[in-house]
Design a protein around this motif. Structure first.
Motif, PDB file in Angstrom:
ATOM      1  N   MET A 100       0.833  -1.199   0.000  1.00  0.00           N
ATOM      2  CA  MET A 100       0.000   0.000   0.000  1.00  0.00           C
ATOM      3  C   MET A 100       0.872   1.256   0.000  1.00  0.00           C
ATOM      4  N   LYS A 101       1.987   1.213   0.678  1.00  0.00           N
ATOM      5  CA  LYS A 101       2.906   2.350   0.720  1.00  0.00           C
ATOM      6  C   LYS A 101       3.409   2.687  -0.683  1.00  0.00           C
ATOM      7  N   MET A 102       3.755   1.673  -1.451  1.00  0.00           N
ATOM      8  CA  MET A 102       4.228   1.894  -2.816  1.00  0.00           C
ATOM      9  C   MET A 102       3.122   2.441  -3.710  1.00  0.00           C
ATOM     10  N   ARG A 103       1.924   1.946  -3.529  1.00  0.00           N
ATOM     11  CA  ARG A 103       0.793   2.448  -4.326  1.00  0.00           C
ATOM     12  C   ARG A 103       0.508   3.914  -4.013  1.00  0.00           C
ATOM     13  N   ILE A 104       0.628   4.280  -2.752  1.00  0.00           N
ATOM     14  CA  ILE A 104       0.410   5.680  -2.362  1.00  0.00           C
ATOM     15  C   ILE A 104       1.501   6.561  -2.962  1.00  0.00           C
ATOM     16  N   MET A 105       2.753   6.084  -2.943  1.00  0.00           N
ATOM     17  CA  MET A 105       3.842   6.861  -3.542  1.00  0.00           C
ATOM     18  C   MET A 105       3.612   7.060  -5.040  1.00  0.00           C
ATOM     19  N   GLU A 106       3.094   6.039  -5.722  1.00  0.00           N
ATOM     20  CA  GLU A 106       2.779   6.165  -7.146  1.00  0.00           C
ATOM     21  C   GLU A 106       1.672   7.193  -7.368  1.00  0.00           C
ATOM     22  N   THR A 107       0.674   7.173  -6.519  1.00  0.00           N
ATOM     23  CA  THR A 107      -0.434   8.127  -6.638  1.00  0.00           C
ATOM     24  C   THR A 107       0.070   9.550  -6.442  1.00  0.00           C
ATOM     25  N   VAL A 108       0.922   9.742  -5.454  1.00  0.00           N
ATOM     26  CA  VAL A 108       1.488  11.069  -5.214  1.00  0.00           C
ATOM     27  C   VAL A 108       2.325  11.520  -6.413  1.00  0.00           C
ATOM     28  N   ALA A 109       3.111  10.611  -6.986  1.00  0.00           N
ATOM     29  CA  ALA A 109       3.919  10.954  -8.167  1.00  0.00           C
ATOM     30  C   ALA A 109       3.021  11.332  -9.342  1.00  0.00           C
ATOM     31  N   PHE A 110       1.914  10.603  -9.524  1.00  0.00           N
ATOM     32  CA  PHE A 110       0.988  10.910 -10.610  1.00  0.00           C
ATOM     33  C   PHE A 110       0.342  12.283 -10.400  1.00  0.00           C
ATOM     34  N   VAL A 111      -0.108  12.553  -9.191  1.00  0.00           N
ATOM     35  CA  VAL A 111      -0.736  13.847  -8.885  1.00  0.00           C
ATOM     36  C   VAL A 111       0.264  14.981  -9.091  1.00  0.00           C
ATOM     37  N   PHE A 112       1.503  14.771  -8.648  1.00  0.00           N
ATOM     38  CA  PHE A 112       2.546  15.773  -8.838  1.00  0.00           C
ATOM     39  C   PHE A 112       2.781  16.026 -10.336  1.00  0.00           C
TER      40      PHE A 112
END
Length: 147
Positions: free
Chosen positions: A25-37
């Motif tokens: 889940m931590k990796m998925r959240i980091m991906e989401t943050v990268a996408f939003v950024f």
């Protein structure tokens, strides 16, 4: 805790497919943050109704999801080892050993286990998971006989 190689029953290094499909889940959240950024940066240069914005947004999504396993593999270098009594996980050169009596599958996802009370996603193949489940079955069966 280092185990001699003779004690290791099964060993596996995570593949691209395993890391793509079985992220924590931590990796998925980091991906989401990268996408939003990435989307925020893109929004500064193009109006949201422009075709270029839509195409580049799609490209950012593919890049974040498709390329992140390569990045995880380069940084984390995940290695999983199964012995008769322990599951050993090595991430970023840091090795953690979990006794099999503290490893239990969580049935909401086949690759999600409770390790020493913490919920963890194992980025390994189905073959490794089947070896782990088989070893857990034998380990628990052996402990019941000793009681």
């Amino acid at each position: 805790m280092k185990k001699p190689m003779s004690d290791v029953l099964y060993q596996e290094e995570s593949s691209y497919k395993d890391m793509l499909l079985r992220k924590s889940m931590k990796m998925r959240i980091m991906e989401t943050v990268a996408f939003v950024f990435g989307m925020m940066i893109l929004a500064q240069f193009f109006p949201s109704d422009a075709t270029a914005f839509k195409v580049l947004a799609f490209a950012i999504a593919i890049a974040v999801v498709g390329l992140s396993p390569f990045l995880y593999k380069a940084i984390l270098r995940p290695m999983y080892k199964l012995t008769k009594t322990h599951l050993i996980i090595s991430l970023s050169g840091e090795e953690k050993s979990y006794p099999l009596n503290e490893v239990e599958p969580i049935y909401e996802g086949r690759h999600v286990y409770r390790l020493s009370g913490k919920r963890e996603s194992l980025m390994v193949s189905r073959q490794f998971l089947s070896h782990l489940n088989e070893r857990l079955f034998y380990y628990q069966k052996g402990n019941k006989k000793r009681r």
